[in-house]
Design an enzyme around this catalytic site. Structure first.
Site, PDB file in Angstrom:
ATOM      1  N   SER A  12       0.835  -1.197   0.000  1.00 26.97           N
ATOM      2  CA  SER A  12       0.000   0.000   0.000  1.00 26.97           C
ATOM      3  C   SER A  12       0.878   1.258   0.000  1.00 26.97           C
ATOM      4  O   SER A  12       0.426   2.314  -0.416  1.00 26.97           O
ATOM      5  CB  SER A  12      -0.882   0.015   1.242  1.00 26.97           C
ATOM      6  N   CYS A  74       2.476  -6.922   1.708  1.00 26.79           N
ATOM      7  CA  CYS A  74       1.559  -6.138   2.524  1.00 26.79           C
ATOM      8  C   CYS A  74       0.632  -7.128   3.221  1.00 26.79           C
ATOM      9  O   CYS A  74      -0.046  -7.922   2.552  1.00 26.79           O
ATOM     10  CB  CYS A  74       0.751  -5.204   1.619  1.00 26.79           C
ATOM     11  N   GLU A 159       4.238   6.544   7.368  1.00 28.69           N
ATOM     12  CA  GLU A 159       4.041   7.154   6.043  1.00 28.69           C
ATOM     13  C   GLU A 159       4.329   8.657   6.090  1.00 28.69           C
ATOM     14  O   GLU A 159       4.685   9.256   5.097  1.00 28.69           O
ATOM     15  CB  GLU A 159       2.606   6.917   5.540  1.00 28.69           C
ATOM     16  N   CYS A 193       3.177  -6.288   9.951  1.00 28.50           N
ATOM     17  CA  CYS A 193       2.895  -5.214   8.999  1.00 28.50           C
ATOM     18  C   CYS A 193       4.261  -4.781   8.502  1.00 28.50           C
ATOM     19  O   CYS A 193       5.175  -4.552   9.305  1.00 28.50           O
ATOM     20  CB  CYS A 193       2.180  -4.051   9.675  1.00 28.50           C
ATOM     21  N   HIS A 195       5.379  -2.164   7.382  1.00 21.18           N
ATOM     22  CA  HIS A 195       5.845  -0.821   7.768  1.00 21.18           C
ATOM     23  C   HIS A 195       6.559  -0.824   9.123  1.00 21.18           C
ATOM     24  O   HIS A 195       7.351   0.068   9.414  1.00 21.18           O
ATOM     25  CB  HIS A 195       4.663   0.146   7.905  1.00 21.18           C
TER      26      HIS A 195
HETATM   27  N1  DGL Z   1       2.497  -2.557   4.951  1.00 26.51           N
HETATM   28  C1  DGL Z   1       1.083  -2.822   5.077  1.00 26.51           C
HETATM   29  C2  DGL Z   1       0.903  -4.134   5.847  1.00 26.51           C
HETATM   30  O1  DGL Z   1       1.825  -4.936   5.873  1.00 26.51           O
HETATM   31  C3  DGL Z   1       0.417  -1.610   5.657  1.00 26.51           C
HETATM   32  C4  DGL Z   1      -1.030  -1.617   5.445  1.00 26.51           C
HETATM   33  C5  DGL Z   1      -1.677  -0.260   5.443  1.00 26.51           C
HETATM   34  O2  DGL Z   1      -1.578   0.415   4.429  1.00 26.51           O
HETATM   35  O3  DGL Z   1      -2.325   0.066   6.436  1.00 26.51           O
HETATM   36  O4  DGL Z   1      -0.146  -4.415   6.383  1.00 26.51           O
END
Ligand code: DGL
Length: 275
Positions: A12, A74, A159, A193, A195
């Site tokens: 994402s 993701c 982000e 996640c 991120h």
């Molecule tokens: N990197 C995404 C994950 O692993 C983030 C998802 C998001 O955009 O909230 O879930």
């Protein structure tokens, strides 16, 4: 796009770059194209239908670039869109194309890391509410106790480049305490996640010193290497000139600035317009 059949890596936003980095480290010979749907991130609080629609649109774009294999780096897209894409869409689009996620490879191994057999999952609200981790782990490690904690503020913080301020401290501490408050026997935390590795130092700061904290990059890279060995019919279709391309649906300047941190080396992205 110069490369003939790059492996597609999708997220994402920026998080998937933490996975791509490990994949390239393990499998440098292949061509890769990365797409971050930054304009529509975060996906974590969006409905099943929306995450599915966005993810499918991006997967089709990868196929248009010549990709035979796409990795959804993701968790949210893996939890909410992968199964439908694999079961309903791929047979109609092209039965030889493959889309893989990050949940299965992680759940296959997670039980090996914990001694107490009590593990904590930190993830987006979407991943937590899908229960994908709980259900998948149950298949591989039926005795494992799994506790989940949604961290809805973490992806927006990452982000927006807010890795290191009082607000970040507040929300990192809050979610870690909520997770560990569920069971004091938790000895392993999975960052479910892509991120979250960017917050690793802060997460460590607010966790007990002996807590095992796992990120998915290496696990997914290892699993992809095995997959390609087991599937020569897919492997032979992935081009191998060591090329990398990066696309974002939002500002390329922002992407390149972030990507340097996530990916560990300079990146020059191109803009992609999606509906
Ligand atoms: N990197 C995404 C994950 O692993 C983030 C998802 C998001 O955009 O909230 O879930």
């Amino acid at each position: 796009m110069q490369t003939a059949n790059p492996i597609g890596v999708f997220d994402s936003g920026y998080g998937g770059l933490t996975v791509l980095k490990e994949i390239i480290h393990k499998l440098p010979q292949y061509d890769y194209v990365y797409l971050g749907d930054n304009a529509r991130a975060p996906y974590g609080n969006r409905s099943f239908e929306t995450v599915y629609r966005y993810t499918l649109e991006c997967v089709k774009w990868f196929f248009d670039q010549g990709s035979h294999l796409v990795v959804l780096a993701c968790n949210t897209a893996s939890a909410k869109a992968l199964r439908t894409i694999q079961q309903n869409d791929l047979p109609k689009i092209d039965k030889d194309k493959r889309v893989l996620g990050v949940i299965r490879p992680t759940t296959e191994l997670i039980g090996n890391y914990s001694e107490s057999k009590h593990i904590g999952i930190l993830a987006t609200s979407g991943t937590v509410s899908s229960s994908s981790y709980v259900l998948e782990i149950e298949k591989f490690y039926p005795g494992l106790r799994v506790y989940q904690q949604a961290c809805p503020m973490w992806v927006p913080l990452v982000e927006n480049n807010e890795y290191d301020n009082h607000g970040t401290d507040f929300f990192v501490k809050k979610y870690i305490q909520q997770l560990l408050g569920q069971d004091e026997a938790i000895d392993t935390i999975l960052l479910a996640c892509t991120h979250y590795p960017l917050l690793l130092e802060k997460i460590k700061e607010y966790s007990p010193a002996d807590m095992k904290i796992l990120a998915q990059g290496e696990i997914v890279a290892e699993s992809l290497a095995h997959y390609l060995k087991r599937h020569p019919e897919v492997e032979s279709k992935c081009s191998k000139d060591g090329k990398r391309e990066f696309y974002t649906t939002d500002s390329t300047e922002d992407f390149d600035n972030h990507a340097r941190i996530f990916f560990g080396e300079p990146v020059r992205s191109k803009h992609l317009n999606l509906s």
